[in-house]
Design an enzyme around this catalytic site. Structure first.
Site, PDB file in Angstrom:
ATOM      1  N   ASP A 289     -24.753  -6.793  49.998  1.00 38.13           N
ATOM      2  CA  ASP A 289     -25.264  -7.822  47.923  1.00 38.13           C
ATOM      3  C   ASP A 289     -25.305  -6.600  47.458  1.00 38.13           C
ATOM      4  O   ASP A 289     -25.025  -6.776  46.148  1.00 38.13           O
ATOM      5  CB  ASP A 289     -24.954  -8.939  48.635  1.00 38.13           C
ATOM      6  CG  ASP A 289     -26.684  -8.430  48.825  1.00 38.13           C
ATOM      7  OD1 ASP A 289     -27.142  -7.557  49.050  1.00 38.13           O
ATOM      8  OD2 ASP A 289     -27.034 -10.055  49.268  1.00 38.13           O
TER       9      ASP A 289
ATOM     10  N   GLU B 222     -23.126  -6.772  57.437  1.00 37.99           N
ATOM     11  CA  GLU B 222     -23.214  -8.610  56.468  1.00 37.99           C
ATOM     12  C   GLU B 222     -22.490  -8.931  56.119  1.00 37.99           C
ATOM     13  O   GLU B 222     -23.158  -9.634  54.634  1.00 37.99           O
ATOM     14  CB  GLU B 222     -24.465  -7.740  56.223  1.00 37.99           C
ATOM     15  CG  GLU B 222     -25.572  -8.449  55.752  1.00 37.99           C
ATOM     16  CD  GLU B 222     -26.883  -8.347  55.467  1.00 37.99           C
ATOM     17  OE1 GLU B 222     -28.147  -8.005  55.762  1.00 37.99           O
ATOM     18  OE2 GLU B 222     -27.067  -8.412  54.014  1.00 37.99           O
TER      19      GLU B 222
HETATM   20  C1  UD1 Z   1     -31.857  -3.924  44.569  1.00 28.94           C
HETATM   21  C2  UD1 Z   1     -30.634  -4.784  45.184  1.00 28.94           C
HETATM   22  C3  UD1 Z   1     -31.324  -6.090  45.825  1.00 28.94           C
HETATM   23  C4  UD1 Z   1     -31.998  -5.445  46.447  1.00 28.94           C
HETATM   24  C5  UD1 Z   1     -33.225  -4.306  45.835  1.00 28.94           C
HETATM   25  C6  UD1 Z   1     -34.396  -3.995  47.133  1.00 28.94           C
HETATM   26  C7  UD1 Z   1     -28.896  -4.723  43.349  1.00 28.94           C
HETATM   27  C8  UD1 Z   1     -28.284  -5.809  42.398  1.00 28.94           C
HETATM   28  N1  UD1 Z   1     -29.990  -5.375  42.980  1.00 28.94           N
HETATM   29  O1  UD1 Z   1     -32.636  -5.165  43.108  1.00 28.94           O
HETATM   30  O2  UD1 Z   1     -30.014  -6.909  46.398  1.00 28.94           O
HETATM   31  O3  UD1 Z   1     -32.767  -6.583  47.693  1.00 28.94           O
HETATM   32  O4  UD1 Z   1     -32.645  -3.640  45.588  1.00 28.94           O
HETATM   33  O5  UD1 Z   1     -35.428  -3.172  46.712  1.00 28.94           O
HETATM   34  O6  UD1 Z   1     -27.993  -3.542  43.613  1.00 28.94           O
HETATM   35  N2  UD1 Z   1     -37.156   1.234  40.979  1.00 28.94           N
HETATM   36  C9  UD1 Z   1     -37.785   2.156  40.770  1.00 28.94           C
HETATM   37  N3  UD1 Z   1     -38.389   3.496  41.858  1.00 28.94           N
HETATM   38  C10 UD1 Z   1     -36.894   2.680  42.990  1.00 28.94           C
HETATM   39  C11 UD1 Z   1     -36.593   1.564  42.937  1.00 28.94           C
HETATM   40  C12 UD1 Z   1     -36.225   1.177  41.893  1.00 28.94           C
HETATM   41  O7  UD1 Z   1     -39.139   3.143  40.033  1.00 28.94           O
HETATM   42  O8  UD1 Z   1     -37.444   3.830  43.872  1.00 28.94           O
HETATM   43  C13 UD1 Z   1     -37.523   0.750  39.609  1.00 28.94           C
HETATM   44  C14 UD1 Z   1     -36.640   1.163  38.518  1.00 28.94           C
HETATM   45  O9  UD1 Z   1     -37.334   1.377  36.874  1.00 28.94           O
HETATM   46  C15 UD1 Z   1     -35.473   1.012  38.314  1.00 28.94           C
HETATM   47  C16 UD1 Z   1     -36.114  -1.475  38.731  1.00 28.94           C
HETATM   48  O10 UD1 Z   1     -36.778  -0.701  39.945  1.00 28.94           O
HETATM   49  O11 UD1 Z   1     -34.471   0.423  37.407  1.00 28.94           O
HETATM   50  C17 UD1 Z   1     -34.737  -2.052  39.380  1.00 28.94           C
HETATM   51  O12 UD1 Z   1     -34.342  -1.036  40.132  1.00 28.94           O
HETATM   52  P1  UD1 Z   1     -32.313  -1.671  40.456  1.00 28.94           P
HETATM   53  O13 UD1 Z   1     -32.258  -0.888  42.132  1.00 28.94           O
HETATM   54  O14 UD1 Z   1     -31.529  -1.748  39.775  1.00 28.94           O
HETATM   55  O15 UD1 Z   1     -32.731  -3.411  41.064  1.00 28.94           O
HETATM   56  P2  UD1 Z   1     -33.742  -3.626  42.157  1.00 28.94           P
HETATM   57  O16 UD1 Z   1     -34.242  -5.162  41.584  1.00 28.94           O
HETATM   58  O17 UD1 Z   1     -34.623  -2.850  43.017  1.00 28.94           O
END
Ligand code: UD1
Ligand code: UDP
Length: 393
Positions: free
Chosen positions: A118, A140
């Protein structure tokens, strides 16, 4: 009747007796985040074992959380869309993935595109495939919380993906029924289990925890510990802060209990975690754990506390009690089988649930013979074999 899938250069698989056993398919597997990588890994290996060509594409919606898993599961990355940037918006991820994926769909002309769950990456992949008339398989499928706004945006993502999918790989019978109730044809829905259980079995069987995990457990020896993860967008702000404050107060009030919190790299999570837990004794804020270490610690924790989807699926196999930090859950099987308790966005309910699990071991004892409602560890091979069957549409 149209037979799908067929690509211009599709060979045929040859069975043990030399007869063709089905088309050799080119399947584009798209994944972008930590849970997608864990859940895709067994599927990619099963597709290759079945003789299909798996084209592995990461959006790199996650970077830090994703690349170690690619290495851990020995995945070949064929294309990296390089989408992640700090503090990215949902629309940034969605538009970048669609834009970067589209030329690949044209040049590779895959027979099918597979997406998982999702996330924004999954939504983008399904949409890009739909627009190019490439059949979409959804791993899923059929999870619903019933509230379009929670989890946000995942509940809407999965509903929209269901509208576009050709194959719906449901983890449970309940997920299958949900899809049928929404009008999906029974022939398109397959109960396969969730490949996260395949990944869990493989990891526990084949990988040793790292020396760092051993050291951490050594330092915790003699203490019970709670393993916490939290990262959901709909909880950002006061909900997440209140939950963390309750956990901090619980740790302060009880001797011989520690909190281990691998903090998600999302800046929103990091900020509230460091603010609530500064100067808190027996609270360890650590980097996200390698998967094998997370499972190792989780199976030794006194209690799991989490808003994660994957952790709800894993808890029954780990046989550890799980308090779910969510208003609702699209994974009620974990609650029904006794592994999980849902506390809602209610700090008092969290406080009561922590005390209850602390005072009595009866919850732990109930889990000692649990079998996992999400799968038996053979989901990926089922998905690979279903894809090989020509589909009448
Ligand atoms: C995303 C998914 C969520 C999932 C989660 C798993 C969506 C809408 N959300 O949420 O469903 O449960 O991943 O963890 O797709 N960041 C880093 N390094 C990383 C990963 C993330 O720095 O390796 C930081 C970045 O600032 C990024 C922020 O986390 O902008 C948010 O990451 P994002 O993938 O947009 O959403 P999640 O909250 O991780
Ligand atoms: N996980 C991990 N290291 C950690 C925390 C979690 O490997 O430090 C694993 C966990 O076992 C589960 C997956 O990450 O398989 C869940 O990912 P996440 O909670 O980020 O996403 P969700 O499942 O909520 O979409």
């Amino acid at each position: 009747m149209i037979l799908l899938p067929t690509s211009p250069d599709a060979n045929h698989l040859i069975s043990a007796n030399g007869a063709p056993s089905g088309p050799r398919l080119r399947i584009l597997c798209l994944f972008g985040t930590r849970p997608e990588t864990i859940k895709f890994a067994p599927v990619i290996h099963a597709l290759e074992k079945a003789g299909h060509e798996s084209v592995n594409v990461t959006s790199a919606q996650h970077r830090d959380l994703l690349y170690p898993l690619v290495k851990l599961f020995n995945l070949r990355l064929d294309h990296d869309l390089g989408v992640m940037k700090p503090g990215q918006s949902l629309n940034h991820v969605l538009s970048r993935v669609v834009e970067a994926l589209d030329p690949l769909l044209v040049s590779l002309a895959p027979d099918a595109i597979l997406v998982q769950g999702d996330t924004t990456t999954a939504l983008a992949g399904a949409l890009a495939g739909w627009n190019r008339r490439i059949p979409v398989g959804h791993i899923e499928a059929g999870l619903r919380s019933g509230d379009a706004h929670s989890p946000y945006p995942e509940e809407m993502n999965r509903r929209v993906i269901s509208q576009m999918a050709t194959w719906h790989f449901a983890a449970t019978e309940r997920n299958r029924r949900t899809l049928l109730d929404e009008g999906v044809s029974a022939a398109a829905v397959h109960v396969t289990g969730n490949p996260v259980i395949d990944a869990l079995h493989w990891t526990l069987k084949n990988l040793e925890p790292s020396p760092e995990a051993g050291k951490l457990l050594g330092e915790l020896a003699g203490e019970r510990f709670i393993l916490l993860t939290t990262h959901r967008r709909e909880s950002f702000g006061q909900v997440m802060r209140s939950n963390l404050e309750v956990l901090r107060d619980f740790i302060h009030a009880h001797r011989n209990v520690s909190l281990v919190f691998p903090v998600h790299p999302n800046p929103e999570v990091k900020a509230v975690a460091t603010s609530v837990f500064q100067n808190s004794p027996r609270v360890r804020l650590i980097d996200p754990l390698p998967y094998q270490d997370f499972l190792h610690l989780a199976s030794r924790a006194h209690l799991l506390v989490s808003d994660s989807g994957g952790v709800q699926e894993e808890a029954p196999s780990l046989r550890r009690p799980l308090i779910v930090l969510r208003e609702n859950t699209e994974r009620p099987e974990a609650v029904d089988c006794g592994a999980a308790r849902l506390i809602g966005n209610d700090p008092e309910a969290l406080r009561a649930s922590l005390e209850n699990a602390w005072l009595s071991d009866s919850w732990h004892q109930q889990l000692s013979t649990l079998s996992n409602p999400y799968g038996d560890g053979r989901s990926a091979e089922r998905i690979a074999s279903i894809l090989a069957v020509p589909l009448a549409v």
